[in-house]
Design a protein around this motif. Sequence first.
Motif, PDB file in Angstrom:
ATOM      1  N   ARG A  51       3.603  -3.680   2.420  1.00  0.00           N
ATOM      2  CA  ARG A  51       2.305  -2.724   2.832  1.00  0.00           C
ATOM      3  C   ARG A  51       0.989  -3.415   2.205  1.00  0.00           C
ATOM      4  N   TRP A  52      -0.160  -2.969   2.401  1.00  0.00           N
ATOM      5  CA  TRP A  52      -1.396  -3.333   1.811  1.00  0.00           C
ATOM      6  C   TRP A  52      -0.983  -2.770   0.554  1.00  0.00           C
ATOM      7  N   PRO A  53      -1.750  -3.661  -0.281  1.00  0.00           N
ATOM      8  CA  PRO A  53      -1.761  -3.485  -1.972  1.00  0.00           C
ATOM      9  C   PRO A  53      -2.538  -2.455  -2.307  1.00  0.00           C
TER      10      PRO A  53
ATOM     11  N   ASN B  96      -5.252  -2.353  -4.240  1.00  0.00           N
ATOM     12  CA  ASN B  96      -6.433  -2.912  -4.434  1.00  0.00           C
ATOM     13  C   ASN B  96      -7.093  -3.493  -3.010  1.00  0.00           C
TER      14      ASN B  96
ATOM     15  N   TYR C 248       1.849   4.973   1.760  1.00  0.00           N
ATOM     16  CA  TYR C 248       0.334   4.962   0.893  1.00  0.00           C
ATOM     17  C   TYR C 248       0.091   6.282   0.306  1.00  0.00           C
TER      18      TYR C 248
END
Length: 169
Positions: free
Chosen positions: A10-12, A14, A169
């Motif tokens: 997944r997108w981190p 930050n 998320y």
Amino acid sequence: HYSFFPGTPRWPANRRDLTYGFLPGNELTDEIKVVFSSAFQKWSAVTPLTFSRTDSFLTADIKIGFYSGDHGDGEPFDGVLGTLAHAFSPPSGRFHLDADENWIVSGDVMRSAVPSAVDLETVAVHEIGHLLGLGHSSVEDAIMYPTITSRTRKVELANDDIEGIQWLY
Ligand code: TQI
Ligand code: ZN
Ligand code: ZN
């Protein structure tokens, strides 16, 4: 039920404000930009993620391009129908669409005179799900269900899509 890619990429934390850019050289009408903007909005509405367009393709988190046939990533496109588009799991951001499809950008795909017409927003919402880390779903109404019949328009997230993305998320 929703699924994720192996390892649950997944997108981190930050990188929650993501940019997207279009391949220079693709001629894009304002209508096409609106379709992508609307597709990204479906996902930002139910997550802490935001998406904004940048003119800088090279630095964009999500790089969108229309390509024909072999385009250098080992997954060539195949002309009309078959593979329509592909997107890679996070944090790749590569989002490729088959330039040879009869994309319906605005207007009613069900009423198109072209039998092979494919609704651009339907495919964009699905591929953005992949870009964010969703695999395929077994729920037929879900955006992430792995098949559509031609001339489908399906752009509203199902509860299953929302539960999947909100788990990530
Ligand atoms: N492209 C496939 C897809 O996006 C590529 C693919 C196959 C894939 N297996 C995968 C991507 C596993 C990630 C993980 O599913 S496609 C549909 C749908 C395609 C298919 O061109 O076949 C949509 C693109 F789900 F409707 F069949 C968009 Cl919406
Ligand atoms: Zn590709
Ligand atoms: Zn898919």
